[in-house]
Design an enzyme around this catalytic site. Structure first.
Site, PDB file in Angstrom:
ATOM      1  N   LYS A 146       0.788  -1.237   0.000  1.00 60.39           N
ATOM      2  CA  LYS A 146       0.000   0.000   0.000  1.00 60.39           C
ATOM      3  C   LYS A 146       0.820   1.287   0.000  1.00 60.39           C
ATOM      4  O   LYS A 146       0.333   2.339   0.387  1.00 60.39           O
ATOM      5  CB  LYS A 146      -0.987   0.058   1.199  1.00 60.39           C
ATOM      6  CG  LYS A 146      -1.855  -1.136   1.368  1.00 60.39           C
ATOM      7  CD  LYS A 146      -2.445  -1.648   0.082  1.00 60.39           C
ATOM      8  CE  LYS A 146      -3.406  -0.674  -0.576  1.00 60.39           C
ATOM      9  NZ  LYS A 146      -3.825  -1.178  -1.924  1.00 60.39           N
ATOM     10  N   THR A 147       2.037   1.195  -0.432  1.00 66.36           N
ATOM     11  CA  THR A 147       2.849   2.414  -0.465  1.00 66.36           C
ATOM     12  C   THR A 147       3.053   2.915  -1.889  1.00 66.36           C
ATOM     13  O   THR A 147       3.829   3.845  -2.116  1.00 66.36           O
ATOM     14  CB  THR A 147       4.231   2.163   0.171  1.00 66.36           C
ATOM     15  OG1 THR A 147       4.853   1.070  -0.528  1.00 66.36           O
ATOM     16  CG2 THR A 147       4.116   1.829   1.641  1.00 66.36           C
ATOM     17  N   GLY A 148       2.400   2.261  -2.843  1.00 63.37           N
ATOM     18  CA  GLY A 148       2.581   2.650  -4.240  1.00 63.37           C
ATOM     19  C   GLY A 148       3.467   1.666  -4.984  1.00 63.37           C
ATOM     20  O   GLY A 148       4.078   2.006  -6.003  1.00 63.37           O
ATOM     21  N   THR A 149       3.514   0.457  -4.500  1.00 59.59           N
ATOM     22  CA  THR A 149       4.416  -0.536  -5.104  1.00 59.59           C
ATOM     23  C   THR A 149       3.967  -0.947  -6.509  1.00 59.59           C
ATOM     24  O   THR A 149       4.796  -1.256  -7.352  1.00 59.59           O
ATOM     25  CB  THR A 149       4.527  -1.798  -4.221  1.00 59.59           C
ATOM     26  OG1 THR A 149       3.221  -2.354  -4.034  1.00 59.59           O
ATOM     27  CG2 THR A 149       5.130  -1.475  -2.874  1.00 59.59           C
ATOM     28  N   THR A 150       2.663  -0.930  -6.747  1.00 58.89           N
ATOM     29  CA  THR A 150       2.179  -1.303  -8.077  1.00 58.89           C
ATOM     30  C   THR A 150       2.586  -0.241  -9.098  1.00 58.89           C
ATOM     31  O   THR A 150       2.979  -0.562 -10.222  1.00 58.89           O
ATOM     32  CB  THR A 150       0.646  -1.441  -8.084  1.00 58.89           C
ATOM     33  OG1 THR A 150       0.268  -2.215  -6.951  1.00 58.89           O
ATOM     34  CG2 THR A 150       0.152  -2.111  -9.347  1.00 58.89           C
ATOM     35  N   SER A 207      -4.788   3.020   4.267  1.00 58.76           N
ATOM     36  CA  SER A 207      -4.978   2.504   2.912  1.00 58.76           C
ATOM     37  C   SER A 207      -5.170   0.984   2.955  1.00 58.76           C
ATOM     38  O   SER A 207      -6.005   0.426   2.235  1.00 58.76           O
ATOM     39  CB  SER A 207      -3.762   2.875   2.056  1.00 58.76           C
ATOM     40  OG  SER A 207      -3.772   2.185   0.840  1.00 58.76           O
ATOM     41  N   LYS A 226      -6.394   1.026  -7.456  1.00 57.29           N
ATOM     42  CA  LYS A 226      -5.247   1.794  -6.972  1.00 57.29           C
ATOM     43  C   LYS A 226      -5.614   3.267  -7.000  1.00 57.29           C
ATOM     44  O   LYS A 226      -5.944   3.813  -8.056  1.00 57.29           O
ATOM     45  CB  LYS A 226      -4.014   1.554  -7.851  1.00 57.29           C
ATOM     46  CG  LYS A 226      -3.601   0.102  -7.928  1.00 57.29           C
ATOM     47  CD  LYS A 226      -3.082  -0.409  -6.591  1.00 57.29           C
ATOM     48  CE  LYS A 226      -2.958  -1.929  -6.618  1.00 57.29           C
ATOM     49  NZ  LYS A 226      -2.541  -2.475  -5.330  1.00 57.29           N
ATOM     50  N   GLY A 227      -5.539   3.905  -5.853  1.00 57.81           N
ATOM     51  CA  GLY A 227      -5.993   5.283  -5.746  1.00 57.81           C
ATOM     52  C   GLY A 227      -7.497   5.287  -5.503  1.00 57.81           C
ATOM     53  O   GLY A 227      -8.258   5.922  -6.213  1.00 57.81           O
ATOM     54  N   ARG A 228      -7.910   4.532  -4.485  1.00 60.47           N
ATOM     55  CA  ARG A 228      -9.338   4.394  -4.190  1.00 60.47           C
ATOM     56  C   ARG A 228      -9.912   5.681  -3.606  1.00 60.47           C
ATOM     57  O   ARG A 228      -9.178   6.496  -3.049  1.00 60.47           O
ATOM     58  CB  ARG A 228      -9.545   3.273  -3.163  1.00 60.47           C
ATOM     59  CG  ARG A 228      -9.281   1.901  -3.696  1.00 60.47           C
ATOM     60  CD  ARG A 228      -9.842   0.854  -2.737  1.00 60.47           C
ATOM     61  NE  ARG A 228      -9.732  -0.473  -3.343  1.00 60.47           N
ATOM     62  CZ  ARG A 228      -8.767  -1.336  -3.068  1.00 60.47           C
ATOM     63  NH1 ARG A 228      -7.819  -1.026  -2.209  1.00 60.47           N
ATOM     64  NH2 ARG A 228      -8.738  -2.508  -3.660  1.00 60.47           N
TER      65      ARG A 228
HETATM   66  P1  A3P Z   1      -4.956   3.957  -2.205  1.00 62.32           P
HETATM   67  O1  A3P Z   1      -5.755   3.166  -3.186  1.00 62.32           O
HETATM   68  O2  A3P Z   1      -5.283   3.651  -0.796  1.00 62.32           O
HETATM   69  O3  A3P Z   1      -4.988   5.457  -2.487  1.00 62.32           O
HETATM   70  P2  A3P Z   1       0.194  -0.625  -3.612  1.00 62.32           P
HETATM   71  O4  A3P Z   1       0.299  -0.640  -5.088  1.00 62.32           O
HETATM   72  O5  A3P Z   1       1.516  -0.774  -2.938  1.00 62.32           O
HETATM   73  O6  A3P Z   1      -0.872  -1.532  -3.109  1.00 62.32           O
HETATM   74  O7  A3P Z   1      -0.230   0.841  -3.205  1.00 62.32           O
HETATM   75  C1  A3P Z   1      -1.492   1.363  -3.560  1.00 62.32           C
HETATM   76  C2  A3P Z   1      -1.441   2.855  -3.378  1.00 62.32           C
HETATM   77  O8  A3P Z   1      -0.550   3.435  -4.341  1.00 62.32           O
HETATM   78  C3  A3P Z   1      -2.746   3.551  -3.610  1.00 62.32           C
HETATM   79  O9  A3P Z   1      -3.414   3.542  -2.375  1.00 62.32           O
HETATM   80  C4  A3P Z   1      -2.326   4.950  -4.081  1.00 62.32           C
HETATM   81  O10 A3P Z   1      -2.474   5.919  -3.090  1.00 62.32           O
HETATM   82  C5  A3P Z   1      -0.835   4.805  -4.382  1.00 62.32           C
HETATM   83  N1  A3P Z   1      -0.380   5.238  -5.686  1.00 62.32           N
HETATM   84  C6  A3P Z   1       0.839   5.733  -5.901  1.00 62.32           C
HETATM   85  N2  A3P Z   1       1.013   6.066  -7.182  1.00 62.32           N
HETATM   86  C7  A3P Z   1      -0.126   5.749  -7.829  1.00 62.32           C
HETATM   87  C8  A3P Z   1      -0.532   5.879  -9.181  1.00 62.32           C
HETATM   88  N3  A3P Z   1       0.275   6.376 -10.115  1.00 62.32           N
HETATM   89  N4  A3P Z   1      -1.787   5.469  -9.494  1.00 62.32           N
HETATM   90  C9  A3P Z   1      -2.596   4.958  -8.518  1.00 62.32           C
HETATM   91  N5  A3P Z   1      -2.247   4.823  -7.233  1.00 62.32           N
HETATM   92  C10 A3P Z   1      -1.017   5.216  -6.868  1.00 62.32           C
END
Ligand code: A3P
Length: 323
Positions: free
Chosen positions: A57-61, A155, A274-276
């Site tokens: 949940k730190t933006g790893t995706t 998150s 992602k980015g809920r």
């Molecule tokens: P939220 O959905 O809670 O906002 P991970 O991929 O590690 O699970 O992290 C998910 C989080 O990545 C999302 O949490 C979002 O805040 C963040 N994030 C960072 N960069 C992003 C991007 N380019 N598009 C979507 N989400 C992003």
């Protein structure tokens, strides 16, 4: 001299050396004795040069998908089970052995210029992961993204709710984070899973026990309220993975997240998971977590100073507000 038949001999061996029941895979090519008996048809090059270890949940995706766009960087194939992460060093997959792991990677066309990598966000806080990773990939670079652990926890909680976790649906965020020994077992378990990965300095210390500081890169996930989430330029400027600055084109979407710019004004963003959208964290929860993570954050600050790594902006803000 007499010796036992193979199975009995093995049983005897593990009786004498019970610690060795759990395998610890090493790169067969790093030891001549192993290399000599390693199949001639196999290569040791189907292993990652760097790992994105999380936490979740730190933006790893985002980091994963943006890195994978670089022509010299190749991601692992997606796992048919998780649809994405391989999760080799962290769980039962480890028992499947290194052939299983290597099959997730293509054979690089040029070993010195191709960068294979994988990202499994639960490596960060899994006890055994650093030891196992270092045994197989002693020269790998390790990338971790950190955001404020309070935001990470929130998150993660929202993620559990979106996945219909009954406990997360049943309790408020504040109830989850403030659960104590007298709380129901299911709530306590969620509480732990929510908060434990945020003990950043403890987890990083474990990685540093197995890797040199120069192998570890800590990326600030949120320089400005999620605006510059992805610090690829910074990663590469440090020459960390030995590549030139990228020539990508990015655009922010309406939420402020980076998306890939395509032709004809179109963009490609990450999926809607992602980015809920969810309400902001309550001030009460934020205050609770600031206090909860204070010691860990102070330790993290010390550690980063010791390592000469730049301090994430959120960390400075957090400790400034707390003092
Ligand atoms: P939220 O959905 O809670 O906002 P991970 O991929 O590690 O699970 O992290 C998910 C989080 O990545 C999302 O949490 C979002 O805040 C963040 N994030 C960072 N960069 C992003 C991007 N380019 N598009 C979507 N989400 C992003």
């Amino acid at each position: 001299p007499q010796t036992l038949p193979p199975v009995l001999l093995a049983q005897k061996y593990f009786q004498i050396f019970p610690d060795e029941r759990d395998p610890l895979w090493q790169n067969p090519c790093h030891d001549k004795r192993h290399k000599d008996i390693w199949s001639k048809e196999k290569t040791c090059d189907r292993l990652p040069k760097f790992l994105v270890i999380g936490p979740q949940k730190t933006g790893t995706t985002a980091l994963h998908s943006f890195l994978a766009l670089h022509p010299a960087i190749t991601s692992s194939f997606p796992s048919p089970v998780t649809f994405e992460e391989v999760q080799f060093f962290s769980g039962p997959n480890y028992q499947r052995g290194i052939d299983w792991y290597m099959d997730f990677f293509p054979i690089p066309s040029n070993v010195s210029t191709d960068f294979l990598f994988e990202k499994s966000a639960n490596y960060f806080d899994t006890e055994v992961a650093p030891k196992r990773a270092a045994a197989l990939l002693p020269r790998a670079k390790i990338i971790s993204i950190l955001i404020n652990p309070a935001d990470r926890a929130y998150s993660w909680y929202q993620h559990q709710r979106a996945h219909q976790d009954p406990v997360a649906l049943n309790y408020t965020f504040y109830e989850v984070i403030s659960a104590g020994p007298s709380s129901p077992a299911a709530l306590l378990s969620l509480h732990r899973r929510c908060l434990q990965p945020g003990a950043y300095s403890s987890h990083l210390e474990r990685w540093l026990h197995h890797y040199q500081p120069s192998q570890l890169l800590i990326v600030d996930g949120v320089p400005q309220f999620y605006l510059i989430t992805f610090e690829l330029k910074y990663v590469l400027k440090m020459d960390f993975i030995g590549l030139d600055t990228l020539d990508y084109y990015w655009r922010r979407n309406y939420k402020g997240f980076w998306c890939q710019k395509l032709e004809a004004g179109r963009t490609r963003c990450l999926g809607k998971s992602k980015g809920r959208k969810y309400p902001e964290m309550s001030l009460e929860s934020r205050a609770f977590l600031s206090e909860y993570y204070r010691e860990q954050n102070v330790e993290l600050l010390r550690m980063l100073k010791r390592l000469g790594q730049p301090l994430p902006i959120w960390l400075r803000d957090e400790l400034h507000n707390a003092s």
